[in-house]
Design an enzyme around this catalytic site. Structure first.
Site, mmCIF file in Angstrom:
data_model
loop_
_atom_site.group_PDB
_atom_site.id
_atom_site.type_symbol
_atom_site.label_atom_id
_atom_site.label_comp_id
_atom_site.label_asym_id
_atom_site.label_seq_id
_atom_site.Cartn_x
_atom_site.Cartn_y
_atom_site.Cartn_z
ATOM 1 N N ASP A 1 3.269 5.519 -7.562
ATOM 2 C CA ASP A 1 4.471 5.251 -6.779
ATOM 3 C C ASP A 1 5.742 5.287 -7.614
ATOM 4 O O ASP A 1 6.836 5.517 -7.082
ATOM 5 C CB ASP A 1 4.359 3.893 -6.081
ATOM 6 N N HIS B 1 -2.025 -1.575 -11.091
ATOM 7 C CA HIS B 1 -2.876 -1.019 -10.045
ATOM 8 C C HIS B 1 -4.138 -1.857 -9.949
ATOM 9 O O HIS B 1 -4.567 -2.464 -10.927
ATOM 10 C CB HIS B 1 -3.217 0.441 -10.361
ATOM 11 N N HIS C 1 0.865 -1.188 0.000
ATOM 12 C CA HIS C 1 0.000 0.000 0.000
ATOM 13 C C HIS C 1 0.899 1.235 0.000
ATOM 14 O O HIS C 1 1.653 1.455 -0.935
ATOM 15 C CB HIS C 1 -0.938 -0.061 1.209
#
Length: 456
Positions: A392, A333, A282
């Site tokens: 990210d 994702h 996460h």
């Protein structure tokens, strides 16, 4: 410490029972399919199991057409406003946008100019922590991990609240505003104390400045000399906006909603959300990305050689490079397919920032990873699943260019996401109505109790 006393007996005992546990308690993963268990609360087509309704945020990565899930360019909405529209609005007016975003997510409305100024004023008055909090809760119990210290500090704030368990709309909103204002300084002081006690650095604790925004105060309190550029403040503010909310189904927001549905206090719910965000699957993923990129940079001689980069990515997928997980962090994702809108925005910002800082080579490598990884994945798995870069892949690189230490990547994420967590807690407590209680299928056969004297 008590670890040494009886430590060898504990180690031996744990070794013994773990061996038996793994042998007797494992089960075939095919049982999930047999009992039609939506593992990870995911449907067979990859979409999330519908667990509720919300007005707060919407994450879209595909559309259903004739019963088929069709990938689309990712879209992110805050209270019905598309993220590019929101960012474009305050950028055109030359403003920072995190406080406006927080107001929108908490209340459901865009603030008027007077309301925004009043909200900023209220936040600034709450920047400072309660008297003695840093000394008693952070300095006296330093932690190597800032996320753990943040979770503990949030629980401790319960003791400083005159009405910690109240669940009226007014009390929940008051607690939310206090937490949004205070979490940046908790992170800054936890980092300073960690650096002092575990990294042998001088201890410098800054006080927040009421005239600064949350993004500016983060930079001001994190750095020994409190200096930062306008570019750094704007890009950090942008990151806070992009990380503020991501729908009720993301792991940390769902954790906050699960705890909130039980009727527990705000501080317990927010601490649980922090614990969830810490996980490398996460919020901790941006740390994994930077570690992966460091390894690629160290092992790929020519960062512009796409064939060499592809070969190395293939080795990572084959578990012959990287951390052995077979993963390429920053790719794919749970919801987005063709693109992650946050990654698209940050990629453009990172390109411009990298050019000004002489780091275009690193940025080019990241872009090559984003473009080449899907092909290497397809070679090995032959799946038609669309895999794109997620936020990210770029957020950690931006933090690096802003000289934000890697151990702060996830805590900064938490500063932003506190807004979304609080919005979801308010919605769950006021309108959810029932405790969240899914079911698990037991696969343990019935058996009789055996007297101790009769056991072999």
């Amino acid at each position: 410490m008590s670890v040494e006393k009886g430590g060898r007996s504990l180690d031996s005992f744990v070794d013994t029972i773990c061996g038996g546990y793994l042998e007797k308690n494992k089960f075939d993963p095919e049982l999930y399919e047999k009992f039609q268990v939506h593992r990870g609360l995911r449907n067979p087509d990859g979409s999330g199991v519908l667990a509720g309704v919300t007005r707060i945020g919407s994450v879209q990565g595909a559309v259903l057409r004739d019963g088929e899930r069709i990938p689309i360019e990712g879209r992110l909405y805050y209270r019905g406003i598309e993220i590019n529209d929101l960012i474009g609005g305050f950028e055109r007016e030359g403003r920072l946008g995190f406080e406006e975003t927080a107001y929108l997510l908490l209340t459901g409305e865009l603030p008027k100019a007077s309301q925004l100024e009043e909200f900023k004023g209220v936040l600034s008055e709450l920047y400072a922590l309660p008297d003695g909090f840093t000394e008693n809760m952070i300095l006296k119990a330093p932690s190597r991990d800032i996320m753990n210290k943040l979770a503990r500090s949030l629980l401790a704030l319960y003791s400083y609240d005159a009405e910690p368990d109240g669940c009226s709309a007014r009390n929940l909103m008051r607690q939310s505003i206090e937490l949004i204002a205070r979490i940046p300084l908790i992170v800054s002081h936890a980092y300073a104390v960690k650096s002092h006690y575990f990294d042998n650095r001088s201890l410098v604790l800054h006080r927040p400045q009421e005239h600064l925004s949350i993004a500016e105060n983060l930079l001001h309190t994190l750095r020994h000399d409190s200096s930062y550029t306008d570019e750094e403040a704007r890009i950090l503010d942008m990151c806070l906006v992009l990380h503020a909310e991501h729908g009720g189904g993301n792991n940390s927001a769902f954790s906050a909603r699960v705890l909130s549905s039980s009727g527990t206090d705000t501080y317990s719910a927010m601490s649980a959300a922090v614990g969830s965000l810490k996980g490398p699957r996460h919020g901790g993923a941006n740390l994994k990305v930077m570690g992966m990129l460091d390894e690629i940079m160290a092992n790929v001689r020519d960062w512009n050689d796409r064939d060499e980069i592809s070969a190395y990515l293939g080795r990572m997928l084959d578990k012959r490079a990287g951390d052995g997980s077979g993963l390429i962090y920053g790719m794919g994702h749970a919801v987005y397919t063709l693109s992650d809108p946050r990654a698209v925005i940050l990629s453009a910002k990172a390109a411009k920032m990298a050019e000004g800082r002489g780091m275009s080579g690193e940025y080019g490598l990241i872009k090559n990873v984003a473009e080449l990884a899907p092909g290497e994945f397809y070679k090995r798995h032959g799946t038609a699943k669309v895999i794109g870069a997620n936020v990210d892949l770029f957020s950690g690189f931006i933090y690096k260019m802003c000289d934000i230490p890697s151990e702060l990547f996830t805590p900064v994420f938490a500063v932003a996401r506190m807004v979304g967590w609080c919005a979801h807690r308010i919605e769950e407590r006021l309108f959810g109505g029932r405790i969240i209680r899914p079911a698990y299928r037991s696969i343990s056969p019935e058996r009789k109790y055996v007297l101790l004297s009769d056991r072999d």
